[in-house]
Design a protein around this motif. Structure first.
Motif, short mmCIF file in Angstrom:
data_model
loop_
_atom_site.label_atom_id
_atom_site.label_comp_id
_atom_site.label_asym_id
_atom_site.label_seq_id
_atom_site.Cartn_x
_atom_site.Cartn_y
_atom_site.Cartn_z
N ALA A 189 14.29 29.43 -40.90
CA ALA A 189 14.26 30.80 -41.43
C ALA A 189 12.86 31.18 -41.90
CB ALA A 189 15.26 30.93 -42.57
N ALA A 190 12.16 30.22 -42.50
CA ALA A 190 10.82 30.51 -43.01
C ALA A 190 9.79 30.59 -41.88
CB ALA A 190 10.40 29.44 -44.01
N GLY A 191 9.93 29.73 -40.86
CA GLY A 191 8.93 29.68 -39.81
C GLY A 191 9.13 30.70 -38.71
N ASP A 192 10.37 31.12 -38.47
CA ASP A 192 10.68 32.04 -37.38
C ASP A 192 11.89 32.87 -37.77
OD1 ASP A 192 10.97 33.37 -35.02
OD2 ASP A 192 11.11 31.60 -33.74
N PRO A 193 11.71 33.85 -38.66
CA PRO A 193 12.85 34.61 -39.19
C PRO A 193 13.63 35.38 -38.14
CG PRO A 193 10.77 35.63 -39.82
CD PRO A 193 10.44 34.30 -39.24
N ASP A 194 13.03 35.64 -36.98
CA ASP A 194 13.73 36.38 -35.93
C ASP A 194 14.57 35.48 -35.04
OD1 ASP A 194 12.62 38.80 -36.76
OD2 ASP A 194 10.81 38.46 -35.56
N ARG A 195 14.42 34.19 -35.22
CA ARG A 195 15.15 33.25 -34.38
C ARG A 195 16.59 33.16 -34.89
NH1 ARG A 195 12.94 28.83 -31.43
NH2 ARG A 195 14.47 27.23 -30.91
N ASP A 196 17.57 33.42 -34.03
CA ASP A 196 18.94 33.50 -34.50
C ASP A 196 19.85 32.45 -33.89
OD1 ASP A 196 19.08 34.45 -31.96
OD2 ASP A 196 19.97 36.38 -32.47
N GLY A 197 19.30 31.44 -33.24
CA GLY A 197 20.17 30.41 -32.71
C GLY A 197 19.47 29.48 -31.74
N PHE A 198 20.23 28.56 -31.20
CA PHE A 198 19.80 27.54 -30.26
C PHE A 198 19.23 28.20 -29.00
CE2 PHE A 198 20.29 24.26 -27.11
CZ PHE A 198 20.29 23.06 -27.78
N ASP A 199 17.96 27.93 -28.69
CA ASP A 199 17.32 28.63 -27.57
C ASP A 199 16.20 27.77 -27.00
OD1 ASP A 199 16.12 30.36 -25.78
OD2 ASP A 199 15.99 32.05 -27.16
#
Length: 434
Positions: free
Chosen positions: A336-346
């Motif tokens: 969450a801190a490093g990539d707040p736009d990342r929302d799942g396994f990718d």
């Protein structure tokens, strides 16, 4: 190396395990989220982990006498701080009295850990191969197990047999004894969970017996291979150190590797587009393993003991105080801190930070061994079985808060509608609680 408790009898040990289980149950009933994690009644403890982190960076479980953190910064500090170890200052496992029969394969103090660490790198006296040799072994074993399994496969069984066969080969177990090695290693699979969560008496006694038998098998292997090329003369390495290092490596990596492979395949098959990406480009296997380590780590709870008084987040953790790191929760905070736009396994996103692979970090070869085995096996699966898909509900072990180990993970390579898996999803739970 001690492989049985130093005092008591089976009835006494059983009562202690039952009382510890009751204490965790009682604490959970009174709202202790750490106790609810240890009760391990769910396949997804995330809500309880979130309850821990809602209390702040460091949660105190008074009834279970443990500090708990899922804070990313604090977790990273604890796991890299020499003021924290695995045993108390007197050389005992935390809660050794209340959690007997947990196996002793990983119970080593700082001096022994340093000595073992020097032996376990790839190409050393314990893991007698290089990375390329390991990849060849794993690929060959994965394809052989797939060929022998048919279209419908229990991936948990395949993964467990794969890791055991690779470890037996690397550790020099004679061919005629490898079947027994596989069986005893599986019986010792509860070791990591048993150090925090009381197991049934049957499983606890099996862990102790398996640990002792594995030590014997590895002693036989050590004696048979001493002086072979790549092993070195008897004067180079103490025979008992080779056995102890091999035992710690086998017990400490077999189930985490099995769990990591199953977690990776399950995560990918639950996201068909991600599985298709891997099948189209098997070089993404390494990225898939790293994604799995971030989102679904194979070791979710890391236990440490303060070797001196330490102040963390404004709270004093006294010497010999027990602290547990919630690895999955800390990874979520890092993501969450490093990539707040990342929302799942990718698999297509750049690498995000994570705590990495923990479990037996004092052994040099442990992390590299697990990564190589799982990455190679995942690549082989993607190349050989691109039509792989779920074939029914998986079953997790009960009383497995550390690993969330897989009892069963049915998959199929066949076309058409998956066959019904009519065994009850609670089969393992029922068997374990009986």
């Amino acid at each position: 190396m001690t492989t049985v408790p130093t005092g008591g009898d089976p009835a006494t040990w059983a009562r202690r395990l039952q009382l510890t289980r009751a204490a965790q149950w009682f604490a959970g009933n009174h709202g202790d989220p750490y106790a609810l994690i240890l009760r391990a009644e769910t396949d997804d403890p995330t809500p309880y982990e979130q309850q821990v982190t809602a209390h702040g960076p460091l949660f105190r479980s008074d009834q279970l006498d443990t500090w708990v953190t899922g804070d990313a910064a604090l977790a990273g500090e604890v796991l890299t701080d020499d003021r924290f170890g695995w045993l108390t200052r007197s050389g005992h496992r935390p809660a050794e009295r209340t959690l007997p029969l947990a196996g002793t394969a990983l119970d080593h103090g700082p001096e022994t850990r340093r000595r073992l660490d020097a032996l376990t790198g790839l190409g050393g006296p314990v893991l007698r191969t290089d990375a390329e040799g390991l990849r060849i072994r794993v690929e060959k074993s994965t394809l052989a197990l797939l060929d022998g399994a048919g279209a419908d496969v229990d991936l948990a069984t395949v993964a467990r047999r794969l890791t055991a066969s690779v470890l037996a080969d690397l550790l020099g177990v004679p061919a005629g004894r490898q079947g027994r090695f596989e069986e005893t290693l599986a019986a010792a699979g509860r070791t990591l969970d048993s150090r925090l969560c009381p197991q049934t008496v049957a499983h606890a006694l099996a862990t102790v017996a398996a640990t002792a038998e594995l030590a014997g098998l590895l002693a036989e292997a050590s004696a048979a291979t001493q002086g072979e090329p790549g092993v070195g003369p008897a004067t180079d390495v103490r025979a008992d150190d080779r056995v102890t290092a091999g035992l710690a490596l086998a017990v400490g990596t077999a189930e985490p590797a099995t769990t990591l492979l199953c977690n990776a395949v399950r995560a990918l098959l639950d996201r068909p587009a991600q599985w298709a990406l891997l099948c189209a480009d098997p070089d993404l296997a390494a990225a898939a393993v790293e994604e799995t380590l971030r989102w679904f780590p194979p070791v979710r709870l890391e236990s440490r003991v303060a070797l001196e008084d330490v102040t963390l987040a404004g709270q004093l953790v006294p010497a010999d105080g027990h602290l547990v790191v919630l690895v999955a929760a800390a990874n979520r905070a890092l993501l969450a801190a490093g990539d707040p736009d990342r929302d799942g396994f990718d698999l297509t996103r750049p690498a995000a930070p994570a705590l990495g692979l923990v479990g037996v970090p004092y052994l040099a070869g442990a992390g590299e061994l697990i990564r190589l085995v799982v990455t190679t096996a995942l690549r082989a699966l993607a190349e050989a079985a691109p039509t792989l898909r779920p074939a029914g509900p998986g079953v997790r072990w009960r009383r497995s808060p550390v690993l969330l180990g897989h009892a069963r993970l049915p998959v199929t390579r066949a076309g058409g509608t998956p066959e019904s898996d009519d065994r009850p999803a609670t089969e393992e739970a029922t068997r374990c609680e009986s």
